[in-house]
Enzyme design. Structure first.
Site, PDB file in Angstrom:
ATOM      1  N   GLY A 190       0.795  -1.229   0.000  1.00  0.00           N
ATOM      2  CA  GLY A 190       0.000   0.000   0.000  1.00  0.00           C
ATOM      3  C   GLY A 190       0.821   1.268   0.000  1.00  0.00           C
ATOM      4  O   GLY A 190       1.951   1.280  -0.487  1.00  0.00           O
ATOM      5  N   ASN A 231      -5.013  -7.845  -7.534  1.00  0.00           N
ATOM      6  CA  ASN A 231      -4.838  -7.443  -6.150  1.00  0.00           C
ATOM      7  C   ASN A 231      -3.586  -6.605  -6.008  1.00  0.00           C
ATOM      8  O   ASN A 231      -2.490  -7.064  -6.299  1.00  0.00           O
ATOM      9  CB  ASN A 231      -4.766  -8.680  -5.256  1.00  0.00           C
ATOM     10  CG  ASN A 231      -6.058  -9.450  -5.289  1.00  0.00           C
ATOM     11  OD1 ASN A 231      -7.126  -8.869  -5.185  1.00  0.00           O
ATOM     12  ND2 ASN A 231      -5.956 -10.765  -5.478  1.00  0.00           N
ATOM     13  N   LEU A 232      -3.782  -5.419  -5.531  1.00  0.00           N
ATOM     14  CA  LEU A 232      -2.695  -4.458  -5.378  1.00  0.00           C
ATOM     15  C   LEU A 232      -1.470  -5.101  -4.725  1.00  0.00           C
ATOM     16  O   LEU A 232      -1.566  -5.659  -3.649  1.00  0.00           O
ATOM     17  CB  LEU A 232      -3.200  -3.307  -4.492  1.00  0.00           C
ATOM     18  CG  LEU A 232      -2.190  -2.230  -4.155  1.00  0.00           C
ATOM     19  CD1 LEU A 232      -1.734  -1.507  -5.400  1.00  0.00           C
ATOM     20  CD2 LEU A 232      -2.777  -1.251  -3.152  1.00  0.00           C
ATOM     21  N   ASP A 233      -0.339  -4.995  -5.353  1.00  0.00           N
ATOM     22  CA  ASP A 233       0.932  -5.438  -4.780  1.00  0.00           C
ATOM     23  C   ASP A 233       0.979  -6.940  -4.516  1.00  0.00           C
ATOM     24  O   ASP A 233       1.805  -7.397  -3.735  1.00  0.00           O
ATOM     25  CB  ASP A 233       1.239  -4.690  -3.462  1.00  0.00           C
ATOM     26  CG  ASP A 233       1.287  -3.186  -3.658  1.00  0.00           C
ATOM     27  OD1 ASP A 233       1.495  -2.755  -4.802  1.00  0.00           O
ATOM     28  OD2 ASP A 233       1.106  -2.461  -2.678  1.00  0.00           O
ATOM     29  N   GLU A 234       0.103  -7.703  -5.140  1.00  0.00           N
ATOM     30  CA  GLU A 234       0.112  -9.137  -4.863  1.00  0.00           C
ATOM     31  C   GLU A 234       0.395  -9.987  -6.088  1.00  0.00           C
ATOM     32  O   GLU A 234       0.212 -11.199  -6.062  1.00  0.00           O
ATOM     33  CB  GLU A 234      -1.217  -9.556  -4.206  1.00  0.00           C
ATOM     34  CG  GLU A 234      -1.396  -8.889  -2.866  1.00  0.00           C
ATOM     35  CD  GLU A 234      -2.488  -9.507  -2.006  1.00  0.00           C
ATOM     36  OE1 GLU A 234      -3.196 -10.403  -2.489  1.00  0.00           O
ATOM     37  OE2 GLU A 234      -2.609  -9.069  -0.857  1.00  0.00           O
TER      38      GLU A 234
END
Lengths: 278, 278, 278, 278
Positions: free
Chosen positions: A196, A221-224
């Protein structure tokens, strides 16, 4: 004589190496480099070969298909400059680093365009004779803004990779699905720590003794998304979070460049939200 | 079902992978792991496979010989505990680390004996129920002393590796030749920097910002044998050379253990005074 | 001549270094080492000096108190062997590493006892002539079990640090409060990534390219205490999570030993759930 | 209010910190950062303070001189952009990296000029609006060539540092003496390993498992000046020396930038052919 990069992945079974190398041998290919990996947990086979021979690409592809399982993914790739688009916002250090590497001939890639939601980076980009497109997001919803970028991207004949060089907006699933495993992001933390916003501030607040950066493919999915490369540097109590951010820049630059080179050289398999890299 | 480690090296030529994998396939071996490397400068082929099948070791060896060039080195190895002898002098940190790893079950090896030119380390070694042989060098010439050690070594049925765990005497060519590519030394510097005595003092005097350790096979030239593993740690002006030495201990221990594990797992080829490691 | 380690922290204000160094100078102390840090965000001053002089410890303490703000924390410490208790469960690699370092004279500490909820590690510990206490947790509630350990700990005259060398049970707030900033844990991940159970499995599933270890003081929130030391090593797709765990062991050992040495040498300030380390 | 960086070094004696901090306190300076080091082997004291107060620079210098030994080196520095000249040959990666960092505002420096013995790098440099001087060495002796460069350098009002960004010619003692401890070079090896030409080839031939780069001040002995910064990256048998060179570029860039930032921030003392860095 032609050189091909051959990437194969499929369910593992006995004799795959034999069958593949038989095709190479019988068609008088020379194997210059060969890597295999079996994910025994998932019973999955990966192989990347660099071969030299006379056969046409389509013929080699066909001959490999004949001996391999039906579900096998087989890519026969002619090594040539990849076409990449860079997306950025306002920060210049990562973008500048890619531009210099490109100028230096280090990247086997052509930078088709730089797209930004601000006009700040134009002078830097245009120094290198590269097209700069300013697509402001002001007064636009996220999807509306992305539609404009997507329209722009579709104007280009072909895009191999989109590089997010500190592009500070989150992409929608719609955008991501259109360029699956083709969008490479640099996240300024050692993921999965500090997902994040403002990871350096998070790292500072937690009092960590090491900070890092992570290059990964972008998924919904953000940053995943699948991690391509990571690296770290030591810090200590004397670093403010701003100093961490400054120190972290070098890691960001190096890690993104490393990931980009791996992608450009067709050395990455994506599987089960992870990467196999030869 | 038997598991073998197969190590092959020979002049490179077309079809080697095909021929080898054909032997595996036709004899119903499963390939669990496979690594190849071609040194294109020297036109030399290296391959290490871990395979599982029913054939006897000698038969597999024979079948591979039939398809490979006459000069090929082919080793079919049954994975089993290696027999190692440790030589040390007075310092306990590297020796102690190996003893704990051995106790911990981390090393697939049996420590046949520890030999030292002093009696200092006996209490430590005997804690672990391992035989300790004190072979003093006092009043002996180098060769005389080595003769005594060699006589001792010959008493043991079989020795896979001799580990010099801070053994502070230089071995003669006579000794080294008897155990070619079987003696592993840990040198307390990042070779080839600081060859010879007291490398930490040398590093301190030179004002380096990083110190390291090197594990290598021993050959006739002091500190010039094939390198197996290296690692480093940062230092700065505030380190005295004694503090460098203390800090360096952890690197020495970790690097030697890494090299020893590679040797034990038959993952090292030695060639042209270098190592190929899979 | 006596040597003291002087640790001071207080609200920052003008003249602190002057006032402190004046006390040293006027009382004929020699400053052998001096480190200061001002956390300007929190306006907090930290100083650690190693000084040599004739004054008694209490007198120096008093003279420093006279010139410093009332809320200042002032510790005048006579360097001497710290008394430590190690708590472990079944795994021997971290415990064994500490035992060897202790045997080797590397730790300026006396190991008062090893306490375990199993009897597995007794043979290892007793090799080194150290007391081993088996406090089984079977059929006991968490608090009941801890009461037994606490009763045992109170039997010892003095304890400087409790080292959790892979102690696999979570301590209650009651236990932690009794030994605030005195319990050092090694967590087998690069915190704050992979908090909780089996971090190597978590790291494997996430597909990270680097794994690490974190030594920290224990507070009431699992894995969230002040970080003392961290380090990492690279991994890749070819590592199973068991291989990651094996590779991670070396990092765990080295990081815990580094943290323990820092604590033993009185080089750590704890503040705002972080550490300042000189 | 003015901010100064105060750098002091002299023979060590009792009370130095007291005397210096007294000057700061009595003249109402706030100490923002303070670092000291005593080289006890050479009985040498080093101190760097960042202070804020009202006194003029010359007055502070005078007041410090009054309380310090006669032989003390005292520098009171007003933080301002350093003036640097870059010398390069044909390779663009290190030069380009500095230009981007400069463009990015990361370096507190003004690049006065780039000087090269070839005209190759002109297009890159002029993109950034920086003066480029081509001083060819063809048909000139080493000294004649240097005379031309020296004449050029003397035209500039003031030069703080000369950065050799892969300048591939050896400087004469005459040149070096004129800019003592002001010339920063990046050597593409982990010095003192692989002094001299083509260190990557040397590293490849030796079979090392780690390569590095070293930033150092230039003195009369090639590659033997005081080391400022070093870093390394792992390599293995699969790297040709050309690939080592490519991999090494990132280390070269990062290490030189780190050294340059340390110099620009007046954080380096040079002493006994070593550096003390705060």
């Amino acid at each position: 004589m032609k050189t091909y990069r051959v990437l194969i992945d499929c369910q593992d079974e006995k004799g795959l190496v034999y069958k593949i190398s038989k095709v190479f041998f019988e068609n008088e290919f020379n194997i210059e480099k060969n890597d295999e990996f079996v994910d025994s947990e998932n019973n999955k086979f990966f192989m990347r070969s660099v071969v030299k021979g006379k056969l046409e690409k389509e013929e080699l592809q066909k001959k490999l298909q004949e001996v391999l399982p039906k579900d096998a993914n087989i890519k026969v790739i002619v090594p040539q400059k990849k076409k990449i688009v860079i997306m950025a916002t306002k920060e210049s250090h990562v973008l500048g680093d890619i531009l210099i590497r490109h100028f230096d001939g280090e990247l086997a890639a052509e930078i088709v365009a730089v797209i930004s939601n601000y006009d700040v980076l134009r002078p830097l980009v245009e120094k290198f004779g590269i097209d700069y497109f300013h697509v402001p997001h002001t007064d636009l919803g996220r999807s509306e803004h992305e539609e404009k970028i997507l329209a722009l991207l579709e104007m280009f004949e072909h895009i191999d990779y989109i590089v997010l060089a500190k592009y500070m907006r989150i992409l929608t699933p719609n955008f991501v699905q259109k360029y699956e495993n083709k969008i490479i992001n640099i996240h300024h933390s050692f993921l999965p720590a500090f997902i994040g916003a403002n990871p350096y501030k998070q790292a500072y607040d937690r009092g960590v003794k090491i900070i890092g950066a992570t290059a990964h493919f972008v998924n919904n999915n953000l940053d995943e998304g699948p991690i391509i490369a990571q690296d770290v540097i030591p810090v200590d109590h004397s670093f403010s979070w701003q100093q961490m951010r400054k120190a972290g820049r070098d890691v960001e630059k190096v890690v993104l460049a490393r990931a980009l080179n791996l992608a450009i050289e067709d050395r990455i398999f994506v599987y089960a939200n992870k990467t196999v890299i030869f």
